[in-house]
Design a protein around this motif. Structure first.
Motif, PDB file in Angstrom:
ATOM      1  N   ALA A 175       0.832  -1.206   0.000  1.00 12.11           N
ATOM      2  CA  ALA A 175       0.000   0.000   0.000  1.00 12.11           C
ATOM      3  C   ALA A 175       0.866   1.256   0.000  1.00 12.11           C
ATOM      4  O   ALA A 175       0.536   2.251  -0.663  1.00 12.11           O
ATOM      5  N   LEU A 176       1.984   1.222   0.708  1.00 11.88           N
ATOM      6  CA  LEU A 176       2.895   2.369   0.721  1.00 11.88           C
ATOM      7  C   LEU A 176       3.508   2.603  -0.662  1.00 11.88           C
ATOM      8  O   LEU A 176       3.705   3.744  -1.084  1.00 11.88           O
ATOM      9  N   LEU A 177       3.806   1.522  -1.378  1.00 12.86           N
ATOM     10  CA  LEU A 177       4.317   1.662  -2.749  1.00 12.86           C
ATOM     11  C   LEU A 177       3.288   2.352  -3.638  1.00 12.86           C
ATOM     12  O   LEU A 177       3.638   3.183  -4.486  1.00 12.86           O
ATOM     13  N   ALA A 178       2.020   2.010  -3.438  1.00 12.06           N
ATOM     14  CA  ALA A 178       0.954   2.668  -4.206  1.00 12.06           C
ATOM     15  C   ALA A 178       0.901   4.156  -3.872  1.00 12.06           C
ATOM     16  O   ALA A 178       0.678   4.994  -4.754  1.00 12.06           O
ATOM     17  N   LEU A 179       1.101   4.488  -2.604  1.00 11.12           N
ATOM     18  CA  LEU A 179       1.112   5.893  -2.197  1.00 11.12           C
ATOM     19  C   LEU A 179       2.279   6.637  -2.839  1.00 11.12           C
ATOM     20  O   LEU A 179       2.125   7.776  -3.305  1.00 11.12           O
ATOM     21  N   VAL A 180       3.444   5.994  -2.896  1.00 13.97           N
ATOM     22  CA  VAL A 180       4.601   6.595  -3.569  1.00 13.97           C
ATOM     23  C   VAL A 180       4.279   6.858  -5.031  1.00 13.97           C
ATOM     24  O   VAL A 180       4.587   7.931  -5.576  1.00 13.97           O
ATOM     25  N   LEU A 181       3.657   5.886  -5.686  1.00 15.91           N
ATOM     26  CA  LEU A 181       3.270   6.053  -7.087  1.00 15.91           C
ATOM     27  C   LEU A 181       2.330   7.246  -7.250  1.00 15.91           C
ATOM     28  O   LEU A 181       2.466   8.026  -8.199  1.00 15.91           O
ATOM     29  N   GLU A 182       1.364   7.387  -6.336  1.00 20.98           N
ATOM     30  CA  GLU A 182       0.427   8.510  -6.421  1.00 20.98           C
ATOM     31  C   GLU A 182       1.142   9.845  -6.264  1.00 20.98           C
ATOM     32  O   GLU A 182       0.819  10.831  -6.947  1.00 20.98           O
ATOM     33  N   GLU A 183       2.136   9.899  -5.374  1.00 23.27           N
ATOM     34  CA  GLU A 183       2.888  11.134  -5.168  1.00 23.27           C
ATOM     35  C   GLU A 183       3.698  11.499  -6.412  1.00 23.27           C
ATOM     36  O   GLU A 183       3.804  12.663  -6.786  1.00 23.27           O
ATOM     37  N   ILE A 184       4.276  10.488  -7.060  1.00 25.30           N
ATOM     38  CA  ILE A 184       5.102  10.731  -8.245  1.00 25.30           C
ATOM     39  C   ILE A 184       4.258  11.113  -9.450  1.00 25.30           C
ATOM     40  O   ILE A 184       4.583  12.038 -10.194  1.00 25.30           O
ATOM     41  N   THR A 185       3.152  10.394  -9.662  1.00 22.43           N
ATOM     42  CA  THR A 185       2.349  10.600 -10.872  1.00 22.43           C
ATOM     43  C   THR A 185       1.230  11.620 -10.686  1.00 22.43           C
ATOM     44  O   THR A 185       0.655  12.083 -11.666  1.00 22.43           O
ATOM     45  N   GLN A 186       0.921  11.935  -9.414  1.00 22.79           N
ATOM     46  CA  GLN A 186      -0.211  12.819  -9.097  1.00 22.79           C
ATOM     47  C   GLN A 186      -1.526  12.256  -9.639  1.00 22.79           C
ATOM     48  O   GLN A 186      -2.406  12.988 -10.072  1.00 22.79           O
ATOM     49  N   LYS A 187      -1.632  10.922  -9.631  1.00 24.10           N
ATOM     50  CA  LYS A 187      -2.858  10.242 -10.057  1.00 24.10           C
ATOM     51  C   LYS A 187      -3.274   9.246  -8.993  1.00 24.10           C
ATOM     52  O   LYS A 187      -2.429   8.663  -8.290  1.00 24.10           O
ATOM     53  N   ASP A 188      -4.574   9.012  -8.882  1.00 32.50           N
ATOM     54  CA  ASP A 188      -5.093   7.972  -8.014  1.00 32.50           C
ATOM     55  C   ASP A 188      -4.557   6.619  -8.490  1.00 32.50           C
ATOM     56  O   ASP A 188      -4.534   6.335  -9.691  1.00 32.50           O
ATOM     57  N   PHE A 189      -4.106   5.781  -7.544  1.00 32.08           N
ATOM     58  CA  PHE A 189      -3.540   4.483  -7.893  1.00 32.08           C
ATOM     59  C   PHE A 189      -4.480   3.675  -8.778  1.00 32.08           C
ATOM     60  O   PHE A 189      -4.050   3.020  -9.732  1.00 32.08           O
TER      61      PHE A 189
END
Length: 203
Positions: free
Chosen positions: A29-43
C-alpha cells in the motif's frame, strides 16, 4: 498516547533493515502511495490506464461500482455464509476484482518480459529487477516467491477469497487458481494447488 496505542509486537520489529525478512501487505500500500505522489494520479486510475487497459483486462478493476452485481462472485465465510463483495481499505494490497481470462493476460505479460499483444507495460530490465531474489534462503524477490524448477508465484486472499498464481517460465506455462472462500488447499502445497500443478505438467 495515541502512538503507543497503535503499537503491536506482531507488526513492529526491533531489527535493522536487511537483517530479517518480514512480509508486509502495508508495504504494498505504501508503494501505491509513492506512485500517487510521483504521478499525481489515483492508484486505481493509474492502474486502469497503464496496466488494465493495455492488457485488455476489461473486466478488472479496483472499484466495484463499474461491475454488474450478477457478474461478481459471491464470497463466503468459513461456515458457507454468503456476503457482499467488498473492497479493502488498503485496496492496493488485494482488492483487484478480475476473472481468469483477464488475469491470464497479466500472467502472459509477466512471462513475456512485460509485453502483451504488442503492448509493453514494463521494461525487460524492470522485470529482471522485480524477480531479483532478495533472500536466497526463502527464495523471495519483490513480492514473488521462487521455488524448485524455476517456478515463480504468489498467493493471497482475505475473508471470502483465496488465489494462487504461478509461472513456469522455462516451460511457458502459467497457472491461476481463484476461490470465493478462504481455502488453504488453493495455496502453495495445498491439495487443489498440487492437482492443478500436476494437470499443467509443472513438475
Amino acid at each position: 498516547p495515541f502512538l503507543f496505542a497503535q503499537y503491536n509486537d506482531n507488526v513492529w520489529k526491533n531489527f535493522k533493515p536487511g537483517e530479517n525478512e518480514l512480509y508486509s501487505n502495508i508495504g504494498t500500500a505504501l508503494l501505491a502511495l509513492v506512485l500517487e505522489e510521483i504521478t499525481q494520479k489515483d492508484f486505481r486510475d493509474y492502474s486502469q490506464e497503464n496496466i488494465l487497459e493495455p492488457l485488455k483486462m476489461h473486466n478488472s478493476s479496483y472499484r466495484l461500482n463499474g461491475f454488474e452485481r450478477e457478474k461478481l462472485a459471491t464470497p463466503y465465510h468459513l461456515n458457507n455464509h454468503p456476503f457482499e463483495p467488498y473492497i479493502l481499505r488498503a485496496y492496493p494490497v488485494g482488492s483487484l476484482h478480475s476473472n481468469l481470462r483477464d488475469f491470464s493476460h497479466f500472467v502472459i505479460a509477466i512471462m513475456n518480459q512485460g509485453k502483451y499483444q504488442g503492448k509493453q507495460i514494463l521494461k525487460p530490465e524492470t522485470m529482471e529487477k522485480m524477480f531479483e531474489i532478495q533472500n536466497p534462503e526463502s527464495g523471495i524477490s519483490n513480492l514473488w516467491w521462487h521455488s524448485y524448477g524455476g517456478v515463480i508465484g504468489h498467493d493471497g486472499g482475505g475473508t471470502g477469497y483465496s488465489m494462487r498464481s504461478e509461472m513456469f517460465i522455462n516451460k511457458n506455462i502459467g497457472l491461476i487458481i481463484l476461490s470465493n472462500k478462504v481455502n488453504s488447499s488453493v495455496r502453495s502445497g495445498g491439495r487443489i494447488h498440487e492437482l492443478v500443478r500436476f494437470q499443467c505438467n509443472m513438475y
